[in-house]
Design a protein around this motif. Structure first.
Motif, PDB file in Angstrom:
ATOM      1  N   GLY A   1      -1.387  43.678-142.042  1.00 22.42           N
ATOM      2  CA  GLY A   1      -0.072  44.235-141.769  1.00 22.42           C
ATOM      3  C   GLY A   1      -0.030  45.066-140.507  1.00 22.42           C
ATOM      4  N   ARG A   2       1.109  45.605-140.268  1.00 21.94           N
ATOM      5  CA  ARG A   2       1.355  46.422-139.084  1.00 21.94           C
ATOM      6  C   ARG A   2       0.702  47.791-139.262  1.00 21.94           C
ATOM      7  N   PRO A   3       0.034  48.287-138.214  1.00 23.38           N
ATOM      8  CA  PRO A   3      -0.574  49.623-138.324  1.00 23.38           C
ATOM      9  C   PRO A   3       0.488  50.685-138.607  1.00 23.38           C
ATOM     10  N   ARG A   4       0.117  51.688-139.391  1.00 23.43           N
ATOM     11  CA  ARG A   4       1.032  52.788-139.685  1.00 23.43           C
ATOM     12  C   ARG A   4       1.290  53.614-138.443  1.00 23.43           C
ATOM     13  N   LYS A   5       2.494  54.141-138.348  1.00 25.94           N
ATOM     14  CA  LYS A   5       2.808  55.047-137.253  1.00 25.94           C
ATOM     15  C   LYS A   5       2.157  56.387-137.572  1.00 25.94           C
ATOM     16  N   GLU A   6       1.643  57.048-136.541  1.00 27.59           N
ATOM     17  CA  GLU A   6       1.023  58.359-136.771  1.00 27.59           C
ATOM     18  C   GLU A   6       2.064  59.324-137.274  1.00 27.59           C
ATOM     19  N   GLY A   7       1.671  60.108-138.255  1.00 27.78           N
ATOM     20  CA  GLY A   7       2.563  61.119-138.821  1.00 27.78           C
ATOM     21  C   GLY A   7       3.474  60.571-139.911  1.00 27.78           C
TER      22      GLY A   7
END
Length: 71
Positions: free
Chosen positions: A62-68
């Motif tokens: 999947g798509r990497p998580r956004k920081e924060g």
């Protein structure tokens, strides 16, 4: 680019029936055929006791998580 980030390319010839079975399995697991083959090879290496000690984990799907971002 470090040696760990470079991916090796491999030409693989498979019986069409084997390919279709792996493709279906990959689809069921929401993976590409390429990722499914890597998962299967890694499992075989682990089960046979031949996996290198420094073998990194598979990248998460999947798509990497956004920081924060919270869960």
């Amino acid at each position: 680019m470090s040696p760990r980030t470079v991916r090796k390319q491999l030409l693989l010839r498979l019986d069409p029936t084997v390919y279709e079975a792996v493709a279906k399995w990959a689809s069921d697991d929401v993976r590409s055929v390429n990722a499914q083959v890597e998962v299967l090879l890694r499992r075989a290496l682990q089960e046979s006791g031949r996996a290198p000690q420094d073998l990194p984990e598979m990248p998460r799907r999947g798509r990497p998580r956004k920081e924060g971002a919270s869960s």
